[in-house]
Design a protein around this motif. Structure first.
Motif: not given
Length: 90
Positions: A42-46, A7-11, A22-24
């Motif tokens: 949060k990662k995109m903001q950082r 049940h794990n996926a990635k964006f 940069p790839i997030v």
């Protein structure tokens, strides 16, 4: 039929205009998309992706870009000076 379903996926996110930058990556655990979206924001903001998207909405003339960058440099130096003064007790 999948017997061992994970049940794990990635964006993955790149800059929308150029496709470079940069790839997030964000991992989605147990189909909890809401938590993954919060982590993604949060990662995109950082990383400064939101700021970059805002700047790329319209064309910025080179003279405007220079003026903006100079103003940002002045703001950064004043902030650094303020922090230094607070640390030294002035």
């Amino acid at each position: 039929m999948l017997t061992n379903w994970n049940h794990n996926a990635k964006f993955c996110v790149r800059f929308p205009t150029t496709g470079v930058g940069p790839i997030v990556h964000v991992l989605v655990r147990d189909n909890n998309v809401d938590q993954a979206l919060r982590a993604l924001k949060k990662k995109m903001q950082r990383e400064g992706i939101f700021r970059e998207m805002k700047l790329r909405r319209s064309y910025e003339k080179p003279s405007e870009k220079r003026a903006r960058e100079q103003a940002e440099a002045v703001r950064r130096s004043r902030k650094l000076l303020r922090k230094r003064m607070d640390r030294e007790g002035f």
